[in-house]
Design an enzyme around this catalytic site. Structure first.
Site, PDB file in Angstrom:
ATOM      1  N   ASN A   1     -33.939 -20.671  95.133  1.00 19.45           N
ATOM      2  CA  ASN A   1     -32.848 -20.403  93.764  1.00 19.45           C
ATOM      3  C   ASN A   1     -33.483 -20.009  92.747  1.00 19.45           C
ATOM      4  O   ASN A   1     -34.819 -20.228  92.496  1.00 19.45           O
ATOM      5  CB  ASN A   1     -32.128 -21.790  93.802  1.00 19.45           C
TER       6      ASN A   1
ATOM      7  N   CYS B   1     -25.037 -34.799  98.142  1.00 16.29           N
ATOM      8  CA  CYS B   1     -26.631 -34.922  97.932  1.00 16.29           C
ATOM      9  C   CYS B   1     -26.812 -35.682  96.526  1.00 16.29           C
ATOM     10  O   CYS B   1     -26.130 -35.232  95.534  1.00 16.29           O
ATOM     11  CB  CYS B   1     -27.118 -33.449  97.777  1.00 16.29           C
TER      12      CYS B   1
ATOM     13  N   CYS C   1     -38.758 -26.013  91.446  1.00 12.58           N
ATOM     14  CA  CYS C   1     -37.634 -26.752  91.126  1.00 12.58           C
ATOM     15  C   CYS C   1     -37.262 -27.191  89.659  1.00 12.58           C
ATOM     16  O   CYS C   1     -38.267 -27.434  89.022  1.00 12.58           O
ATOM     17  CB  CYS C   1     -37.985 -28.095  92.156  1.00 12.58           C
TER      18      CYS C   1
ATOM     19  N   HIS D   1     -42.654 -26.193 102.551  1.00  9.76           N
ATOM     20  CA  HIS D   1     -42.760 -24.931 101.600  1.00  9.76           C
ATOM     21  C   HIS D   1     -43.947 -24.108 101.739  1.00  9.76           C
ATOM     22  O   HIS D   1     -44.019 -23.075 101.298  1.00  9.76           O
ATOM     23  CB  HIS D   1     -42.448 -25.275 100.398  1.00  9.76           C
TER      24      HIS D   1
ATOM     25  N   CYS E   1     -37.965 -35.815  87.360  1.00 12.91           N
ATOM     26  CA  CYS E   1     -38.929 -35.968  88.600  1.00 12.91           C
ATOM     27  C   CYS E   1     -40.491 -35.610  88.097  1.00 12.91           C
ATOM     28  O   CYS E   1     -40.612 -34.530  87.122  1.00 12.91           O
ATOM     29  CB  CYS E   1     -38.782 -34.937  89.799  1.00 12.91           C
TER      30      CYS E   1
ATOM     31  N   GLU F   1     -27.098 -35.802  88.340  1.00  6.68           N
ATOM     32  CA  GLU F   1     -26.337 -34.712  89.243  1.00  6.68           C
ATOM     33  C   GLU F   1     -26.553 -35.064  90.603  1.00  6.68           C
ATOM     34  O   GLU F   1     -27.243 -35.460  91.198  1.00  6.68           O
ATOM     35  CB  GLU F   1     -26.966 -33.298  88.962  1.00  6.68           C
TER      36      GLU F   1
ATOM     37  N   CYS G   1     -43.241 -29.593  91.573  1.00  4.72           N
ATOM     38  CA  CYS G   1     -42.759 -28.623  92.352  1.00  4.72           C
ATOM     39  C   CYS G   1     -42.464 -27.561  91.695  1.00  4.72           C
ATOM     40  O   CYS G   1     -41.408 -27.548  90.778  1.00  4.72           O
ATOM     41  CB  CYS G   1     -41.941 -28.807  93.651  1.00  4.72           C
TER      42      CYS G   1
ATOM     43  N   CYS H   1     -30.819 -27.913  92.754  1.00  5.79           N
ATOM     44  CA  CYS H   1     -31.013 -29.181  92.122  1.00  5.79           C
ATOM     45  C   CYS H   1     -31.635 -28.812  90.705  1.00  5.79           C
ATOM     46  O   CYS H   1     -32.664 -28.007  90.522  1.00  5.79           O
ATOM     47  CB  CYS H   1     -32.061 -29.827  92.932  1.00  5.79           C
TER      48      CYS H   1
ATOM     49  N   GLY I   1     -35.610 -36.089  91.756  1.00  2.39           N
ATOM     50  CA  GLY I   1     -36.470 -36.980  91.951  1.00  2.39           C
ATOM     51  C   GLY I   1     -37.192 -37.322  93.373  1.00  2.39           C
ATOM     52  O   GLY I   1     -36.631 -36.641  94.133  1.00  2.39           O
ATOM     53  N   GLU I   2     -38.187 -38.073  93.639  1.00  9.65           N
ATOM     54  CA  GLU I   2     -38.944 -38.193  94.651  1.00  9.65           C
ATOM     55  C   GLU I   2     -38.442 -39.712  95.255  1.00  9.65           C
ATOM     56  O   GLU I   2     -39.062 -40.640  94.692  1.00  9.65           O
ATOM     57  CB  GLU I   2     -40.307 -38.141  94.543  1.00  9.65           C
TER      58      GLU I   2
ATOM     59  N   SER J   1     -35.391 -37.288 101.622  1.00  8.61           N
ATOM     60  CA  SER J   1     -36.309 -36.447 101.472  1.00  8.61           C
ATOM     61  C   SER J   1     -37.477 -36.784 100.686  1.00  8.61           C
ATOM     62  O   SER J   1     -37.696 -37.603  99.938  1.00  8.61           O
ATOM     63  CB  SER J   1     -35.665 -35.131 100.762  1.00  8.61           C
TER      64      SER J   1
END
Length: 344
Positions: free
Chosen positions: A288, A103, A117, A214, A110, A90, A114, A331, A157-158, A189
């Site tokens: 979110n 984005c 997410c 965070h 991933c 996405e 986290c 995300c 993803g990272e 990021s």
């Protein structure tokens, strides 16, 4: 490596191997990355026999839009793309006065884990190729018939986990023979891969770095970000200081405000002390809601107090405007829902 992930220099060498002049490599690159075509049939200035040979030896990977959700509130568009191997990724188009920002995702899923997410709930499936990363931008530009001026590699993803692929993506999208999007208009990021932050500073010094922080303490980060078990806050801050010293560029710290978890006045003061004196900006994000988690976003009063405390430490901070809230533009959410509906 697939044809659309190759550099101009690699394509020039490939063309020489076919008995062609090196200039054919430049022509091929421009078809793929400037004109954004995905069929050799359209590459009319290449000899027919060469096109037929390339089609046999290097089939062009396809990607298509399978779902598109447009916000009635602010024009944000969420795209779901299907890769050639049927995996779903996405991207999000965000419209601002200064231009169109996209984005993009860098992986299918991933592995970072986290807690806030949705992208990480099923773990990592695979890395995206550089051509799959640029294709997200190309398909969006073709869909809206407008140029994209800013790119944020902050989707699923990272991106620093597979740094060489991300580096090649930046080089492709930055090429004057392609879309020619300046590196200063690209943000990458990371959740905090310390060695890779240093590598980014050395290899792509004009790219903007965003850190998913965070929480201001090791204990707080470990509760919500497994990467904190590998790299401490101090190690992360040392890498950030190195980045600023090496590049002279400001770092953005992403901070998702979770009610009762990381949004207290005390945590704001710890964060202020941690970042004081560093060239940076804090992007505060009301978290979110994700079905699988019970996290709630901070109240308006908590957010306002958090910002005020950071201002006392002379840390510039803004609260991110929630774009596409009516289409779940955060995300991983729509991808996860689509996959469930598809029965995977």
């Amino acid at each position: 490596m697939d044809i659309a992930s190759k550099s101009i220099e690699e394509l020039q060498e490939l063309m020489k191997g076919y008995g062609q002049g090196g200039f054919r490599g430049k022509q091929l690159f421009e078809w793929l990355h400037q004109k954004m075509v995905r069929s050799y049939d359209e590459m009319t200035n290449l000899p027919l026999t060469l096109r037929e040979q390339l089609a046999r030896d290097f089939p062009i990977r396809s990607m298509k839009i399978v779902k598109k959700y447009e916000s009635k509130l602010d024009g944000t568009i969420k795209y779901l793309f299907e890769c050639e191997d049927s995996h779903i990724i996405e991207s999000v188009l965000m419209r601002y006065k200064h231009g169109n920002s996209v984005c993009i995702s860098s992986q299918v899923g991933c592995r970072m884990g986290c807690k806030f997410c949705a992208s990480t709930l099923e773990g990592l499936v695979r890395n995206l190729t550089p051509s799959e990363m640029v294709s997200q931008i190309y398909l969006i530009e073709q869909d809206i018939k407008e140029r994209v001026s800013n790119i944020v590699v902050m989707g699923s993803g990272e991106p620093l986990e597979h740094f060489e692929l991300t580096k090649r993506f930046v080089e492709l999208i930055n090429s004057p023979q392609g879309q020619n999007i300046g590196q200063r208009h690209i943000t990458v990021s990371t959740c905090g891969l310390v060695p890779r932050i240093k590598e980014l500073a050395e290899s792509l010094p004009q790219v903007t770095l965003a850190i998913s922080l965070h929480a201001p303490t090791d204990e707080g980060r470990r509760r919500i970000m497994p990467i904190a078990y590998q790299y401490s806050i101090q190690e992360l801050m040392d890498a950030c200081a190195y980045y600023v010293e090496k590049t002279g560029r400001r770092i953005t710290f992403e901070y998702a405000l979770i009610y009762g978890e990381n949004d207290s006045e005390e945590e704001a003061r710890i964060l202020g002390k941690l970042l004081k004196g560093l060239l940076c900006h804090v992007n505060l994000i009301p978290v979110n809601k994700i079905e699988e988690r019970d996290y709630k976003e901070s109240s308006v009063s908590h957010i306002q107090r958090f910002v005020k405390v950071l201002e006392e430490y002379h840390i510039p901070a803004t609260v991110r405007r929630k774009l596409g809230s009516d289409i779940d533009a955060a995300c991983g959410q729509l991808r996860r829902r689509y996959i469930k509906k598809r029965g995977e």
